[in-house]
Design a protein around this motif. Structure first.
Motif, PDB file in Angstrom:
ATOM      1  N   THR A 154       0.758  -1.321   0.214  1.00 21.56           N
ATOM      2  CA  THR A 154       0.039   0.074  -0.036  1.00 21.56           C
ATOM      3  C   THR A 154       0.750   1.197  -0.159  1.00 21.56           C
ATOM      4  OG1 THR A 154      -1.562  -1.023   1.210  1.00 21.56           O
ATOM      5  CG2 THR A 154      -1.802   1.002   1.089  1.00 21.56           C
ATOM      6  N   LEU A 155       0.874   2.137  -1.016  1.00 27.91           N
ATOM      7  CA  LEU A 155       1.660   3.273  -1.204  1.00 27.91           C
ATOM      8  C   LEU A 155       0.578   4.397  -1.426  1.00 27.91           C
ATOM      9  CD1 LEU A 155       4.606   2.638  -3.658  1.00 27.91           C
ATOM     10  CD2 LEU A 155       4.562   3.228  -1.048  1.00 27.91           C
ATOM     11  N   PHE A 156       0.805   5.378  -0.763  1.00 31.43           N
ATOM     12  CA  PHE A 156       0.051   6.774  -0.804  1.00 31.43           C
ATOM     13  C   PHE A 156      -1.602   6.472  -0.925  1.00 31.43           C
ATOM     14  CE2 PHE A 156       4.008   7.278  -3.781  1.00 31.43           C
ATOM     15  CZ  PHE A 156       4.559   8.107  -2.835  1.00 31.43           C
ATOM     16  N   GLY A 157      -1.865   5.517   0.073  1.00 31.89           N
ATOM     17  CA  GLY A 157      -3.329   5.128   0.248  1.00 31.89           C
ATOM     18  C   GLY A 157      -3.849   4.239  -0.883  1.00 31.89           C
ATOM     19  N   TYR A 158      -3.074   4.047  -1.732  1.00 38.77           N
ATOM     20  CA  TYR A 158      -3.671   2.933  -2.836  1.00 38.77           C
ATOM     21  C   TYR A 158      -2.926   1.455  -2.700  1.00 38.77           C
ATOM     22  CZ  TYR A 158      -5.617   7.069  -4.948  1.00 38.77           C
ATOM     23  OH  TYR A 158      -6.383   8.086  -5.299  1.00 38.77           O
TER      24      TYR A 158
END
Lengths: 171, 344
Positions: B106-110
């Motif tokens: 999970t990166l930057f909320g995605y």
């Protein structure tokens, strides 16, 4: 969106099929045939029949046509270049094409108007099962369509035995 | 709307970009690893000149290949001659999109999944598309219009079509355990059952591993190339970048086959003993690393086999497949089915 994808893929299928028939070089014909088969796989994906699409590519494009190519290469390569084009069979070919075109035309514009009414009717049945239609297809093949399925496999077995018998002098 | 775009367009594009970026370099270093390992097996040193212990050799090699003159034989079928290496590379790269490299992060909320496309007929599609590689090889050999490439192409056609059968049957045995065709689903099935499929399907694994080596035209089944008999096999007439494309395709195909092997039989991105609580500290290692470790082991196995076994004769190759592997794989399917039925 989907309709444009359909037209694009259908254009590939048809143009490569025409090129396959008109190409004078046998190997080129086979290459066009592969392109056509792969594109037909694309049509199956548009119909949400992923399993049939994968099998189309795996069996037809990947397996059977390779054997075509193999056979063409086994015969003399130089002879494959000059294939007589129509073999003077244009008359029967034209008659048969006309009949086929009439049949398709009758189906599209004739009394089979229901065909376009709800194209997703049969697809939705297959989609009902979670995780795609592979399982549904398997269940149907082994219950409702068991007899045709078994007959088809016997037919293939007979064809195989026949081919072995023909190609071997002493079995 | 922006969320939709990011999830369905941006993330896959970034994944594809990263994968393709890494792949070119990775292939170069697999080649270097192969040269080094083969050298050590034969008590040599391998490439030593460019960089420390030859570590920059792949870069020097690729520069050389790019700068080479592009030759097309005068009697070649030009269009097919140019298209063949592209087919090989395109087919190999496409299959990579279906390989799950890890659990995802999970990166930057995605949530970024570990696979570019989780298709529900994933493994069938991989086998189908990688089957198209055969065309690149046959047409490459045929369009060169020269006898050694044609011989190599014929051998490749017969060999790849035959071994595809054994390969698919071995995969089927694994699929019977998993009950799904999705690559991600196969790994999750192994997590649910608490056992890697190698421990329940060792025969299928053995068949798959042999067929995988044959399917990628690697020694001891490299009849399509067979340097000592056919000069360079199907790509004898190729040079420069086109030749390099064939190589890129071959090594990517090796990678893909190793990845299928790991996913189907060795638990994909799962850590060893995924259900044993006492080993939970192993989760500190990201799932992608576990996957890469396993795949690298199989790449080493490829090289090891090449360095150890002499090349099979053509009839031996066919006899091995049709008289041993295929009957064995069918028998294995039968036994698997009966046992599953009895246990159910």
């Amino acid at each position: 969106m989907e309709i444009y994808a359909f037209y694009a893929i259908a254009a590939v299928v048809l143009s490569s099929a025409v090129l396959m028939v008109t190409s004078r070089n046998l190997v080129h014909s086979i290459v066009y045939m592969v392109i056509s088969f792969v594109a037909v796989g694309g049509l199956f994906i548009l119909l949400e029949a992923e399993f049939v699409a994968a099998v189309q590519i795996l069996v037809y494009a990947g397996g059977i046509v390779v054997l075509f190519l193999f056979v063409v290469m086994l015969v003399n390569v130089t002879e494959t270049y000059q294939v007589e084009f129509l073999h003077r069979q244009w008359l029967p070919a034209a008659v048969l094409s006309l009949i086929l075109a009439t049949q398709i035309g009758f189906l599209v514009w004739g009394n089979a108007g229901d065909l376009s009414a709800d194209p997703s009717a049969s697809a939705s049945v297959l989609r009902a099962v979670d995780g795609g239609n592979t399982e549904t297809l398997g269940m149907m093949l082994y219950t409702d369509y068991l007899l045709p399925f078994e007959v088809a496999s016997v037919l293939l077995l007979v064809a195989m035995i026949g081919a072995i018998y023909l190609s071997k002098k002493r079995v | 709307m922006t969320d939709f775009l990011i999830i369905n367009v941006v993330i896959p594009l970034v994944q594809i970009g990263v994968l393709l970026g890494i792949l070119g370099l990775a292939t170069g270093y697999i080649v270097l690893a192969e040269r080094k390992v083969l050298a050590f097996i034969q008590s040599r040193l391998g490439p030593m000149r460019v960089g420390p212990h030859g570590l920059l050799q792949p870069i020097a090699d690729s520069l050389k290949l790019i700068l080479k003159e592009d030759l097309i034989p005068g009697s070649a079928d030009k269009l097919l001659y140019i298209a063949s290496p592209i087919v090989v590379v395109a087919a190999a790269f496409t299959t990579l999109a279906l390989i799950p490299f890890g659990e995802g992060i999970t990166l930057f909320g995605y949530h970024i999944p570990g696979v570019i496309a989780d298709v529900n007929v994933g493994i069938l599609l991989i086998l189908g598309i990688s089957g198209l590689t055969t065309y690149g090889i046959i047409l490459g050999g045929w369009s060169s219009n020269s006898k050694y490439p044609l011989l190599g192409a014929m051998r490749a056609a017969a060999q790849m079509v035959s071994y595809e059968i054994a390969l698919t049957f071995a995969v089927l045995a694994g699929l019977m355990m998993a009950g799904t065709l999705s690559m991600v689903g196969i790994v999750e099935a192994q997590l649910d059952m608490g056992v890697w499929f190698i421990f329940v399907q060792p025969v299928a694994w053995g068949i798959f591993t042999i067929a995988m080596v044959a399917e990628t035209n690697r020694a001891p089944f490299d009849m399509a190339e067979a340097e000592s008999e056919l000069v360079g096999g199907f790509f004898t007439e190729y040079s420069g970048m086109r030749w390099a494309l064939f190589f890129l395709g071959e090594y990517t195909a090796m990678l893909v086959m190793a990845a299928i092997n790991v996913t189907l039989f060795w638990g994909g991105w799962l850590r060893p003993f995924p259900n044993v609580e006492a080993l939970a500290f192993l989760d500190a290692v990201p799932s992608g690393i576990w996957f890469l470790l396993k795949v690298t082991t199989f790449l080493y196995l490829y090289i090891w086999i090449r360095g150890t076994f002499p090349r099979y004769r053509y009839d031996q190759l066919m006899a091995l497949n049709w008289k041993s592997l295929i009957p064995l794989s069918i028998l294995n399917l039968l036994v698997t089915g009966v046992v599953m039925l009895l246990l159910a």
